[in-house]
Design a protein around this motif. Structure first.
Motif, PDB file in Angstrom:
ATOM      1  N   THR A 156       0.821  -1.225   0.000  1.00 29.64           N
ATOM      2  CA  THR A 156       0.000   0.000   0.000  1.00 29.64           C
ATOM      3  C   THR A 156       0.849   1.267   0.000  1.00 29.64           C
ATOM      4  OG1 THR A 156      -0.113   0.022   2.430  1.00 29.64           O
ATOM      5  CG2 THR A 156      -1.845  -1.189   1.250  1.00 29.64           C
TER       6      THR A 156
ATOM      7  N   TRP B 161       0.322   3.997  -2.725  1.00 27.44           N
ATOM      8  CA  TRP B 161      -0.955   4.704  -2.587  1.00 27.44           C
ATOM      9  C   TRP B 161      -0.937   5.631  -1.367  1.00 27.44           C
ATOM     10  CZ3 TRP B 161      -2.356   4.226  -7.135  1.00 27.44           C
ATOM     11  CH2 TRP B 161      -2.306   3.016  -7.834  1.00 27.44           C
ATOM     12  N   GLY B 162      -0.231   5.233  -0.325  1.00 21.18           N
ATOM     13  CA  GLY B 162      -0.075   6.120   0.824  1.00 21.18           C
ATOM     14  C   GLY B 162       0.690   7.379   0.453  1.00 21.18           C
TER      15      GLY B 162
ATOM     16  N   LEU C  19       0.849   8.635  -2.604  1.00 21.45           N
ATOM     17  CA  LEU C  19      -0.024   9.407  -3.479  1.00 21.45           C
ATOM     18  C   LEU C  19      -1.077  10.167  -2.670  1.00 21.45           C
ATOM     19  CD1 LEU C  19      -0.826  10.176  -6.345  1.00 21.45           C
ATOM     20  CD2 LEU C  19      -2.267   8.120  -6.437  1.00 21.45           C
ATOM     21  N   ALA C  20      -1.592   9.541  -1.611  1.00 25.40           N
ATOM     22  CA  ALA C  20      -2.571  10.220  -0.749  1.00 25.40           C
ATOM     23  C   ALA C  20      -1.932  11.431  -0.071  1.00 25.40           C
ATOM     24  CB  ALA C  20      -3.118   9.247   0.296  1.00 25.40           C
ATOM     25  N   GLY C  21      -0.719  11.261   0.443  1.00 27.38           N
ATOM     26  CA  GLY C  21      -0.008  12.392   1.047  1.00 27.38           C
ATOM     27  C   GLY C  21       0.274  13.481   0.037  1.00 27.38           C
TER      28      GLY C  21
ATOM     29  N   THR D 269      -1.543  14.181  -2.578  1.00 31.75           N
ATOM     30  CA  THR D 269      -2.807  14.872  -2.840  1.00 31.75           C
ATOM     31  C   THR D 269      -3.090  15.924  -1.771  1.00 31.75           C
ATOM     32  OG1 THR D 269      -3.689  12.860  -3.883  1.00 31.75           O
ATOM     33  CG2 THR D 269      -5.274  14.550  -3.219  1.00 31.75           C
ATOM     34  N   VAL D 270      -2.850  15.555  -0.512  1.00 34.77           N
ATOM     35  CA  VAL D 270      -3.077  16.496   0.585  1.00 34.77           C
ATOM     36  C   VAL D 270      -2.179  17.720   0.441  1.00 34.77           C
ATOM     37  CG1 VAL D 270      -2.893  16.838   3.090  1.00 34.77           C
ATOM     38  CG2 VAL D 270      -3.850  14.712   2.186  1.00 34.77           C
TER      39      VAL D 270
ATOM     40  N   ALA E 204       0.019  16.007   5.667  1.00 36.35           N
ATOM     41  CA  ALA E 204       0.444  15.256   4.487  1.00 36.35           C
ATOM     42  C   ALA E 204       1.577  14.298   4.828  1.00 36.35           C
ATOM     43  CB  ALA E 204       0.884  16.225   3.385  1.00 36.35           C
TER      44      ALA E 204
ATOM     45  N   VAL F 268       0.275  11.302   6.743  1.00 35.03           N
ATOM     46  CA  VAL F 268      -0.404  10.356   5.854  1.00 35.03           C
ATOM     47  C   VAL F 268       0.608   9.417   5.207  1.00 35.03           C
ATOM     48  CG1 VAL F 268      -1.681  10.155   3.679  1.00 35.03           C
ATOM     49  CG2 VAL F 268      -2.396  11.826   5.385  1.00 35.03           C
TER      50      VAL F 268
ATOM     51  N   TRP G 213       0.496   5.491   6.265  1.00 38.24           N
ATOM     52  CA  TRP G 213      -0.018   4.576   5.243  1.00 38.24           C
ATOM     53  C   TRP G 213       0.953   4.367   4.080  1.00 38.24           C
ATOM     54  CZ3 TRP G 213      -3.600   8.281   7.267  1.00 38.24           C
ATOM     55  CH2 TRP G 213      -4.569   7.708   8.100  1.00 38.24           C
TER      56      TRP G 213
END
Length: 372
Positions: A76, A79-80, A82-84, A86-87, A112, A115, A119
């Motif tokens: 994961t 994706w973790g 990428l999520a950070g 995005t934030v 960020a 995150v 993750w």
């Protein structure tokens, strides 16, 4: 495949940055011109959205592509990250448009980074000689990782003061980082040679290559805080990944400095941004100001003050980044004593070149005609 992902990121970033230029100019989404700014006309700061588009599309494409899709199998971390990312892009865009207070932006940066640390990826090893220090406590690992990411984001944000500077430094440093990570995994005895750090640096380089034509002097769009902090987050994440591979034996070399190569290279790549960050914190604190308050005392400003043109100052920073980044890369390939000698000689030459306008102004003829 890494080069294909780099090309994908470059094409998408170039097209998306063009779109961001059109939207920013049509809606007049400009920030007020500040005293420290080097431009005299309103320019959109939405370029970070173009860079993020390149990162997003390349990373999603990689998850379904041959060879590199193995990085995403039961993992994961991408994706973790990428999520950070995005934030931090949302925080950066808000700051570019609304000029957030420094503490609000710091909270966003911390969110960020957390995150990513929770993750995505986190530090498990701190390199030391002769043995690396293993972090046993999960909370400590998360805090250290988040702190490293926040520091790196601010370092990149601080050097984003001249047209093409931050993007070019990211391309040069990211290329050195990419070559090191790729070379290490291609020469190792592994069944799976795919690597997240290699993929991240390839995507960062590609996205910045696509963005740079829009940002070269005279700039048509700025990457803004969203772009600079995004690059810092991704570079820091790649550094954390490579640092975690110390105990795997991937970086062991008889003629190198194996235990510090994973941490040496990211800091060599980021040396100029981190140096600028440290100097800014010391300078502003000494004046009784907040470390996050803006001023015109950064390294690139000093180069302009001593006589360099805008483009010359940027190229000079590029050359320093080349010496530091590829000088760090060389430690992983060639005998350390030879690399050290060459690096010191190159740094000494560059130091003279950098200071030459100042030395010329302070030469004997200049001093003789100046009243005491």
């Amino acid at each position: 495949m890494y080069l294909l992902m780099m090309l994908t990121a470059a094409i998408v970033s170039y097209a998306a940055t063009w779109g961001a230029r059109l939207v920013g100019n049509k809606l007049e989404l400009y920030s007020p011109i500040r005293s420290r700014d080097m431009h005299s006309r309103p320019i959109s700061r939405l370029g970070g959205l173009g860079i993020f588009a390149g990162v997003l599309v390349a990373l999603v494409t990689a998850s379904t592509s041959f060879f590199v899709k193995d990085i995403f199998r039961n993992n994961t971390a991408p994706w973790g990250i990428l999520a950070g990312a995005t934030v931090i892009v949302l925080v950066g865009v808000a700051d570019d448009l609304l000029d957030l207070r420094w503490w609000v932006k710091l909270i966003g940066q911390s969110a960020a980074a957390l995150v990513v640390a929770i993750w995505g990826v986190r530090m498990t090893i701190i390199p030391f000689i002769p043995e690396p220090f293993v972090i046993q406590n999960e909370a400590v690992s998360i805090v250290l990782t988040a702190g490293l990411i926040v520091t790196t984001m601010n370092a990149f944000n601080f050097i984003d003061g001249l047209d093409g500077l931050a993007a070019g430094v990211a391309i040069i440093g990211g290329a050195a980082f990419f070559l090191t990570a790729y070379w290490v995994h291609r020469t190792a005895v592994l069944l799976d040679r795919s690597d997240l750090a290699t993929l991240l640096t390839a995507i960062v380089v590609g996205s910045c290559v696509g963005f740079l034509p829009h940002n070269w002097f005279p700039s048509k769009i700025f990457m803004g805080d969203s772009g600079a902090m995004l690059i810092g987050l991704l570079m820091a994440s790649a550094g954390v990944v490579s640092t975690g591979q110390i105990s795997s034996g991937l970086y062991d070399r008889a003629n190198g400095i194996p235990t510090i190569i994973p941490i040496l290279l990211p800091f060599a790549v980021l040396f100029l941004p981190l140096l600028d960050l440290c100097l800014a914190v010391v300078r502003r604190t000494a004046l009784g100001r907040s470390p996050w308050s803006a001023d015109r005392g950064h390294l690139h400003h000093k180069l302009l003050d001593i006589g360099y043109s805008h483009r010359s100052a940027v190229v000079l920073m590029y050359l320093w980044t080349c010496i530091l980044a590829f000088g760090g890369l060389a430690f992983a390939i060639f005998p350390w004593h030879i690399v050290l000698a060459v690096d010191l000689a190159a740094a000494a030459i560059m130091a003279v070149v950098t200071a030459w306008p100042y030395l010329r102004q302070r030469g004997p003829g200049q001093i003789a005609g100046t009243p005491e």
